[in-house]
Motif scaffolding. Structure first.
Motif, PDB file in Angstrom:
ATOM      1  N   VAL A   1      -4.519  22.908 -56.165  1.00  0.00           N
ATOM      2  CA  VAL A   1      -5.601  23.246 -55.451  1.00  0.00           C
ATOM      3  C   VAL A   1      -5.586  24.995 -55.582  1.00  0.00           C
ATOM      4  O   VAL A   1      -6.298  25.264 -55.963  1.00  0.00           O
ATOM      5  N   ARG A   2      -4.602  25.726 -55.634  1.00  0.00           N
ATOM      6  CA  ARG A   2      -4.370  27.131 -55.322  1.00  0.00           C
ATOM      7  C   ARG A   2      -4.669  27.605 -56.396  1.00  0.00           C
ATOM      8  O   ARG A   2      -5.502  28.386 -57.026  1.00  0.00           O
ATOM      9  N   ARG A   3      -4.224  26.777 -57.877  1.00  0.00           N
ATOM     10  CA  ARG A   3      -4.108  27.042 -59.223  1.00  0.00           C
ATOM     11  C   ARG A   3      -5.892  26.674 -59.867  1.00  0.00           C
ATOM     12  O   ARG A   3      -6.205  28.137 -60.421  1.00  0.00           O
ATOM     13  N   ALA A   4      -6.354  25.804 -59.255  1.00  0.00           N
ATOM     14  CA  ALA A   4      -8.224  25.561 -59.462  1.00  0.00           C
ATOM     15  C   ALA A   4      -8.915  26.943 -58.626  1.00  0.00           C
ATOM     16  O   ALA A   4      -9.674  27.153 -59.299  1.00  0.00           O
ATOM     17  N   LEU A   5      -8.704  27.174 -57.792  1.00  0.00           N
ATOM     18  CA  LEU A   5      -8.932  28.260 -56.550  1.00  0.00           C
ATOM     19  C   LEU A   5      -8.839  29.997 -57.146  1.00  0.00           C
ATOM     20  O   LEU A   5      -9.598  31.115 -57.058  1.00  0.00           O
ATOM     21  N   GLY A   6      -8.152  30.130 -58.334  1.00  0.00           N
ATOM     22  CA  GLY A   6      -8.169  31.387 -58.979  1.00  0.00           C
ATOM     23  C   GLY A   6      -7.179  32.159 -58.295  1.00  0.00           C
ATOM     24  O   GLY A   6      -6.838  33.606 -58.582  1.00  0.00           O
TER      25      GLY A   6
ATOM     26  N   PRO B   1       9.788  27.271 -61.514  1.00  0.00           N
ATOM     27  CA  PRO B   1      10.946  28.304 -60.266  1.00  0.00           C
ATOM     28  C   PRO B   1       9.927  28.601 -58.882  1.00  0.00           C
ATOM     29  O   PRO B   1       9.244  28.233 -59.098  1.00  0.00           O
ATOM     30  N   MET B   2      11.561  29.462 -58.299  1.00  0.00           N
ATOM     31  CA  MET B   2      10.571  29.566 -57.049  1.00  0.00           C
ATOM     32  C   MET B   2       9.293  30.323 -56.264  1.00  0.00           C
ATOM     33  O   MET B   2       8.966  30.197 -55.956  1.00  0.00           O
ATOM     34  N   LEU B   3       9.798  31.567 -57.532  1.00  0.00           N
ATOM     35  CA  LEU B   3       8.898  32.854 -57.183  1.00  0.00           C
ATOM     36  C   LEU B   3       7.639  31.990 -57.450  1.00  0.00           C
ATOM     37  O   LEU B   3       6.853  31.762 -58.729  1.00  0.00           O
ATOM     38  N   GLN B   4       6.568  32.558 -56.066  1.00  0.00           N
ATOM     39  CA  GLN B   4       5.284  31.981 -56.180  1.00  0.00           C
ATOM     40  C   GLN B   4       4.599  33.047 -55.892  1.00  0.00           C
ATOM     41  O   GLN B   4       4.701  33.043 -54.750  1.00  0.00           O
ATOM     42  N   ARG B   5       4.196  34.247 -56.717  1.00  0.00           N
ATOM     43  CA  ARG B   5       3.367  35.165 -55.760  1.00  0.00           C
ATOM     44  C   ARG B   5       1.342  33.879 -56.167  1.00  0.00           C
ATOM     45  O   ARG B   5       0.922  33.883 -56.837  1.00  0.00           O
ATOM     46  N   VAL B   6       0.678  34.750 -55.166  1.00  0.00           N
ATOM     47  CA  VAL B   6      -0.284  33.826 -54.780  1.00  0.00           C
ATOM     48  C   VAL B   6      -1.081  35.253 -53.608  1.00  0.00           C
ATOM     49  O   VAL B   6      -0.344  36.517 -53.070  1.00  0.00           O
TER      50      VAL B   6
ATOM     51  N   GLY C   1      -3.845  35.712 -52.470  1.00  0.00           N
ATOM     52  CA  GLY C   1      -4.010  35.402 -50.677  1.00  0.00           C
ATOM     53  C   GLY C   1      -4.118  33.727 -50.430  1.00  0.00           C
ATOM     54  O   GLY C   1      -4.641  32.663 -51.268  1.00  0.00           O
ATOM     55  N   ARG C   2      -4.157  33.675 -49.188  1.00  0.00           N
ATOM     56  CA  ARG C   2      -4.632  32.082 -48.411  1.00  0.00           C
ATOM     57  C   ARG C   2      -5.103  31.794 -48.253  1.00  0.00           C
ATOM     58  O   ARG C   2      -5.435  31.018 -47.377  1.00  0.00           O
ATOM     59  N   VAL C   3      -6.961  32.593 -48.211  1.00  0.00           N
ATOM     60  CA  VAL C   3      -8.200  31.909 -47.114  1.00  0.00           C
ATOM     61  C   VAL C   3      -9.067  32.266 -48.608  1.00  0.00           C
ATOM     62  O   VAL C   3      -8.845  32.907 -49.168  1.00  0.00           O
ATOM     63  N   ALA C   4      -9.717  30.951 -49.365  1.00  0.00           N
ATOM     64  CA  ALA C   4     -10.866  31.175 -49.823  1.00  0.00           C
ATOM     65  C   ALA C   4     -11.734  30.170 -49.617  1.00  0.00           C
ATOM     66  O   ALA C   4     -11.603  29.156 -49.923  1.00  0.00           O
ATOM     67  N   GLY C   5     -12.386  30.899 -49.287  1.00  0.00           N
ATOM     68  CA  GLY C   5     -13.672  30.443 -48.869  1.00  0.00           C
ATOM     69  C   GLY C   5     -13.374  29.061 -47.393  1.00  0.00           C
ATOM     70  O   GLY C   5     -12.847  29.940 -46.084  1.00  0.00           O
ATOM     71  N   ARG C   6     -13.696  28.445 -47.761  1.00  0.00           N
ATOM     72  CA  ARG C   6     -13.157  27.037 -46.416  1.00  0.00           C
ATOM     73  C   ARG C   6     -12.343  26.294 -46.665  1.00  0.00           C
ATOM     74  O   ARG C   6     -11.761  24.840 -45.989  1.00  0.00           O
ATOM     75  N   VAL C   7     -10.623  26.998 -47.726  1.00  0.00           N
ATOM     76  CA  VAL C   7      -9.853  26.174 -47.744  1.00  0.00           C
ATOM     77  C   VAL C   7      -8.890  27.125 -47.279  1.00  0.00           C
ATOM     78  O   VAL C   7      -8.636  28.536 -47.402  1.00  0.00           O
ATOM     79  N   LEU C   8      -7.186  26.118 -46.582  1.00  0.00           N
ATOM     80  CA  LEU C   8      -6.485  28.126 -46.481  1.00  0.00           C
ATOM     81  C   LEU C   8      -5.144  26.783 -47.490  1.00  0.00           C
ATOM     82  O   LEU C   8      -5.542  25.418 -46.712  1.00  0.00           O
ATOM     83  N   LEU C   9      -4.613  28.305 -47.079  1.00  0.00           N
ATOM     84  CA  LEU C   9      -3.133  27.674 -47.811  1.00  0.00           C
ATOM     85  C   LEU C   9      -1.600  27.131 -46.883  1.00  0.00           C
ATOM     86  O   LEU C   9      -1.738  28.452 -45.885  1.00  0.00           O
ATOM     87  N   VAL C  10      -0.846  26.366 -47.171  1.00  0.00           N
ATOM     88  CA  VAL C  10       0.041  25.919 -45.745  1.00  0.00           C
ATOM     89  C   VAL C  10       1.299  25.572 -47.377  1.00  0.00           C
ATOM     90  O   VAL C  10       1.492  25.244 -48.307  1.00  0.00           O
TER      91      VAL C  10
ATOM     92  N   ALA D   1       2.896  25.622 -50.933  1.00  0.00           N
ATOM     93  CA  ALA D   1       1.458  26.952 -51.665  1.00  0.00           C
ATOM     94  C   ALA D   1       0.829  27.375 -51.000  1.00  0.00           C
ATOM     95  O   ALA D   1       0.254  28.837 -51.899  1.00  0.00           O
ATOM     96  N   ALA D   2       1.859  28.123 -49.912  1.00  0.00           N
ATOM     97  CA  ALA D   2       0.554  29.759 -49.424  1.00  0.00           C
ATOM     98  C   ALA D   2       1.677  30.934 -50.327  1.00  0.00           C
ATOM     99  O   ALA D   2       0.869  31.973 -49.904  1.00  0.00           O
ATOM    100  N   GLY D   3       2.283  30.870 -51.020  1.00  0.00           N
ATOM    101  CA  GLY D   3       3.382  31.406 -51.610  1.00  0.00           C
ATOM    102  C   GLY D   3       4.981  31.400 -51.157  1.00  0.00           C
ATOM    103  O   GLY D   3       5.363  30.960 -49.975  1.00  0.00           O
ATOM    104  N   TYR D   4       6.004  31.600 -51.799  1.00  0.00           N
ATOM    105  CA  TYR D   4       7.571  30.779 -52.262  1.00  0.00           C
ATOM    106  C   TYR D   4       8.355  32.739 -52.622  1.00  0.00           C
ATOM    107  O   TYR D   4       7.894  33.181 -53.858  1.00  0.00           O
TER     108      TYR D   4
END
Length: 338
Positions: A144-149, A235-240, A242-251, A254-257
């Motif tokens: 989902v994170r990837r699809a939302l860019g 890989p562990m490191l996941q750079r994001v 932002g964590r809010v995209a319209g009506r979608v929130l990342l937790v 998925a929110a970054g690691y």
């Protein structure tokens, strides 16, 4: 209409569903795999995470953990937790406890793949379902994170990978033991009266047995009875972005690691799920980005600092001697992560 769709039925997603139900919201969790789901995980929960599980009404059984111990074969440093203990718990046991609590509260779990996510004014759809909001709790490599860019490019030189398996042996410690080598770490977590998990983290990609050879004082303690197959992640490191995209929130992941080095993954997953639901229930979804940054700040700072120190063999060798020579500093770091 459904109030909340949750993409992913791991600990973060199930916690989001439970938080939503406790807040009076109708939640549906979308997960293609039957519970309980196993995955590579250090399986140690910091005291704050244990408290969150009890607050959710989802206590899990495992082994009490009293602190953190660093070892390098010659020196050691130990810091006990303040107050409450942590918990070593099999990932499957944790998942089952949260799934049971979700069922008790009437959270629906749909066996399906999320697929495409679409959203508009006041609605979002996924897996053929329509809701007011969607929480993406679909893991480290969140589709989902990837699809939302929302993905940011990783730094290949800093990529780290993890492998984990269990050994059928009586635990010899009531701490999480972190065994250090110049090329990576091995994390020993008691999870039952006759079972310990050993996770290895490194920038080098090689077999589990090769990694263990770097810890000659650890391997004799494990015997020759592996109880589970090797599972990997990274890989562990996941750079994001932002964590809010319209009506979608990342937790959760998925929110970054940053890394599993400080063992806070589960506690942060539970905390971020609670923060996201609180923001949605209050009608302030955009506040979640600030909430997430606040609750993860100490973890990101301390984990980032340790990663930089462990980035070269020369500085990695200094970590345990420094922790041993400066026990108040080591205790303060561990207490900051509780």
């Amino acid at each position: 209409m459904i109030d909340l769709l949750v993409a992913g039925g791991g600990p973060a997603g199930l916690a989001a569903g439970v938080h939503a139900a406790l807040a009076g919201l109708r939640a549906v969790v979308i997960e293609p795999r039957p519970a309980p789901v196993d995955k590579a995980c250090g399986e140690g929960i910091m005291p704050g995470g244990v408290e969150q599980l009890h607050a959710l009404g989802a206590p899990a059984s495992g082994r009490e953990l009293l602190g953190i111990r660093y070892l390098d074969g010659r020196r050691s440093a130990e810091a006990r937790f303040r107050g409450a203990a942590g918990l070593g718990v099999r990932r499957t046991v944790l998942h089952a406890a949260l799934a049971r609590r979700a069922r008790e509260l009437g959270v629906d779990v749909v066996t399906a793949r999320v697929g495409a996510v679409r959203q508009g004014e006041g609605w979002v759809t996924a897996a053929g379902l329509r809701a007011r909001w969607l929480i993406a709790a679909d893991g480290l490599h969140s589709p989902v994170r990837r699809a939302l860019g929302l993905d940011l490019p990783g730094r290949r030189a800093t990529h780290r990978y993890g492998l984990r398996r269990h050994y059928r042996v009586e635990p010899w410690t009531d701490h999480v033991e972190v065994h250090w080598s110049p090329l990576g770490e091995a994390y020993v977590t008691p999870v039952a009266d006759d079972l310990v998990g050993v996770a290895v983290l490194s920038r080098e990609r090689c077999g589990y047995a090769t990694h263990l050879e770097r810890f000659p004082r650890l391997t004799p303690l494990l015997g020759a009875r592996p109880a589970t197959p090797v599972r990997g992640a990274g890989p562990m490191l996941q750079r994001v972005r932002g964590r809010v995209a319209g009506r979608v929130l990342l937790v959760g992941d998925a929110a970054g690691y940053v890394d599993a080095l400080t063992g806070e993954g589960i506690a942060l997953a539970l905390a971020s799920a609670g923060a996201a639901v609180r923001c949605l229930a209050a009608g302030r979804p955009d506040d979640y980005e600030t909430e997430w940054r606040s609750l993860s700040r100490r973890h990101r700072m301390l984990t980032g600092a340790l990663l930089r120190l462990s980035g070269t063999a020369g500085t990695a060798r200094l970590i345990v001697p420094a922790a041993s020579a400066l026990p108040p500093l080591f205790r303060a770091a561990v207490h900051a992560l509780q």
